[in-house]
Design a protein around this motif. Structure first.
Motif, short mmCIF file in Angstrom:
data_model
loop_
_atom_site.label_atom_id
_atom_site.label_comp_id
_atom_site.label_asym_id
_atom_site.label_seq_id
_atom_site.Cartn_x
_atom_site.Cartn_y
_atom_site.Cartn_z
N ALA A 17 0.84 -1.21 0.00
CA ALA A 17 0.00 0.00 0.00
C ALA A 17 0.87 1.25 0.00
CB ALA A 17 -0.93 -0.01 1.21
N LEU A 18 1.96 1.23 0.77
CA LEU A 18 2.87 2.38 0.80
C LEU A 18 3.51 2.61 -0.56
CD1 LEU A 18 4.59 1.84 4.26
CD2 LEU A 18 3.26 3.85 3.59
N ALA A 19 3.90 1.53 -1.22
CA ALA A 19 4.51 1.66 -2.54
C ALA A 19 3.52 2.25 -3.54
CB ALA A 19 5.01 0.30 -3.03
N ALA A 31 -8.89 11.56 -5.21
CA ALA A 31 -8.65 10.66 -6.34
C ALA A 31 -7.65 9.57 -5.95
CB ALA A 31 -8.14 11.44 -7.54
N SER A 32 -6.64 9.94 -5.16
CA SER A 32 -5.63 8.96 -4.73
C SER A 32 -6.26 7.90 -3.83
CB SER A 32 -4.49 9.67 -4.00
OG SER A 32 -3.83 10.57 -4.85
N ALA A 33 -7.10 8.35 -2.89
CA ALA A 33 -7.77 7.41 -1.99
C ALA A 33 -8.68 6.46 -2.78
CB ALA A 33 -8.57 8.17 -0.94
N LEU A 36 -6.58 3.78 -4.57
CA LEU A 36 -6.10 2.71 -3.69
C LEU A 36 -7.23 1.76 -3.33
CD1 LEU A 36 -3.51 4.26 -1.19
CD2 LEU A 36 -3.10 2.90 -3.23
N ARG A 37 -8.38 2.32 -3.02
CA ARG A 37 -9.52 1.45 -2.67
C ARG A 37 -9.92 0.59 -3.86
NH1 ARG A 37 -11.31 6.18 -0.06
NH2 ARG A 37 -12.86 6.56 -1.71
N ALA A 38 -9.87 1.17 -5.06
CA ALA A 38 -10.20 0.40 -6.26
C ALA A 38 -9.22 -0.73 -6.49
CB ALA A 38 -10.23 1.33 -7.48
N ALA A 39 -7.99 -0.57 -5.97
CA ALA A 39 -6.98 -1.62 -6.11
C ALA A 39 -7.09 -2.66 -5.01
CB ALA A 39 -5.57 -1.00 -6.08
N ALA A 46 -5.50 2.46 3.38
CA ALA A 46 -5.25 3.40 2.28
C ALA A 46 -5.00 4.80 2.83
CB ALA A 46 -6.44 3.41 1.32
N ALA A 47 -5.81 5.22 3.80
CA ALA A 47 -5.65 6.56 4.37
C ALA A 47 -4.31 6.70 5.07
CB ALA A 47 -6.79 6.85 5.35
N ALA A 48 -3.92 5.66 5.84
CA ALA A 48 -2.64 5.71 6.55
C ALA A 48 -1.48 5.73 5.56
CB ALA A 48 -2.53 4.51 7.49
N ALA A 49 -1.57 4.93 4.52
CA ALA A 49 -0.49 4.87 3.52
C ALA A 49 -0.35 6.18 2.78
CB ALA A 49 -0.75 3.73 2.54
N LEU A 50 -1.47 6.80 2.42
CA LEU A 50 -1.41 8.08 1.71
C LEU A 50 -0.84 9.18 2.60
CD1 LEU A 50 -4.79 7.91 -0.22
CD2 LEU A 50 -2.50 7.99 -1.24
#
Length: 395
Positions: A17-19, A31-33, A36-39, A46-50
């Motif tokens: 997730a961090l990568a 859009a980034s969140a 990640l959720r779509a992946a 996702a929120a923590a990684a972003l």
């Protein structure tokens, strides 16, 4: 972030997730969140990684490439020492003979990691459990887990007889809110404890806010202010056997470090404005070493309370910027506007010391029209509001 979220980020899924978040850092957060959720990344992870990806992106300026593998908090990143400054401090401690060091209030571990890289065994103490866990993770990521260990606890309870030296960077922001603390006794650990450290440990360094009141500096301590490429970044108190001079200004420019020292109590001679003006580096000003700089430049000041220096000839120095003065006039918006129109000045840099004028408002009021550049210095000369029209001197 809490301990569970940090633990999740350190799993294989968290690393992935961090990568992925690193590829999205700097873009639109929503859009980034969504990406990640779509992946397939759970919302919380996702929120923590972003959040970490964005903090790591901002941290590159302080830590360089190693920022990509660090765990960070906003408050911790704000207070953390830049790597060149931390490495320089660690080298001075090592050269003084320090082999074991307590970092009391180690935060994310920036200074402790520098000391460990210099060959010093570091024992970190951090009151906040999440920050302590992040510091330990950063030590592991740097391959220094054997040289830098962290315990979560009260810095005031650490047995300092176990170590040669102590480094302390008391927290100057309130936990939870991130608001700045201006009362030193509300620091964590509190100022009275910090000051007493120097009486207990012969090699003690305390990182302080650059705006520290000189009256708070302990007797016999060396107070050092550090700037990096013109920005004042920190101050430190070198106590006990580490104190070499009363005041020091260290100016970092690129890979070079330049040092100016003195008593901090000398006063520069007062004289008229002259052909060249020097704007001293902020580390020099905060260290109260303007008089020492004046001596090296054969310069004087034009007002006892204003830290601009004036000289007849330009002298290259890393401790200030030099401008050539073309015009000196009592401040009058009408006269200044007419002069700039006559010189066809359309772009101005505005510097000020000792003036209440707002640069951006003045810029609008000048109604500039032309293609020539100029530097305006708003100041006082012998107590009178004055404006100097200048041009830069090639360094």
């Amino acid at each position: 972030m809490d301990i569970d979220q940090l633990a999740a980020l350190r799993t294989p899924e968290g690393s992935a997730a961090l990568a992925a978040a690193a590829e999205l850092a700097g873009g639109d957060p929503l859009a980034s969140a969504a990406a990640l959720r779509a992946a397939g990344v759970p919302a919380g992870l996702a929120a923590a990684a972003l959040t970490q990806a964005e903090l790591r992106r901002r941290a590159v300026g302080k830590f360089g490439p190693e920022a990509a593998g660090m765990f960070l908090t906003r408050a911790g990143l704000e207070q953390a020492t830049r790597r060149p400054v931390a490495d320089r401090r660690a080298a001075r401690l090592r050269a003084a003979g320090v082999r074991t060091l307590a970092d009391l209030g180690c935060g994310l571990g920036a200074d402790a990691l520098a000391a460990a890289r210099a060959g010093i065994r570091v024992y970190g103490v951090e009151a906040d459990p999440v920050t302590a866990a992040m510091a330990a993770a950063n030590a592991e990521a740097a391959g220094l887990a054997e040289e830098f260990t962290v315990e979560c606890g009260d810095a005031t309870a650490f047995d300092v007889t176990r170590v040669d030296g102590v480094f302390c960077d008391p927290a100057r922001r309130r936990a939870g809110t991130g608001r700045r603390i201006f009362d030193p006794n509300a620091y964590s650990p509190p100022w009275d404890f910090v000051v007493r450290l120097a009486e207990r440990v012969p090699y003690t360094v305390v990182k302080v806010a650059p705006g520290i009141d000189h009256a708070l500096i302990p007797a016999g301590a060396e107070a050092e202010w550090v700037s990096a490429d013109g920005d004042l970044v920190e101050a430190a108190l070198w106590c006990g056997r580490l104190a070499e001079v009363p005041r020091r200004a260290t100016v970092l420019r690129g890979d070079a470090a330049h040092r100016l020292t003195g008593s901090g109590a000398a006063e520069a001679a007062v004289g008229p404005t002259r052909r060249f003006l020097y704007d001293p580096d902020p580390a020099v000003v905060r260290a109260h070493l303007v008089a020492e700089l004046a001596d090296t430049l054969n310069a004087t000041i034009a007002d006892p309370s204003i830290a601009y220096l004036y000289a007849d000839t330009p002298t290259a120095t890393p401790f200030g910027r030099c401008l050539e003065v073309t015009d000196v006039l009592p401040f009058s918006l009408k006269r200044l506007r007419a002069l700039l129109r006559e010189r066809r000045v359309g772009r101005v840099e505005i510097l000020k010391r000792g003036s209440a004028l707002e640069p951006e408002k003045l810029r609008r009021d000048l109604r500039l029209a032309g293609d020539a550049p100029a530097s305006l210095v708003l100041t006082r000369v012998a107590g009178a509001p004055t404006v100097l029209l200048c041009r830069p001197v090639a360094s």
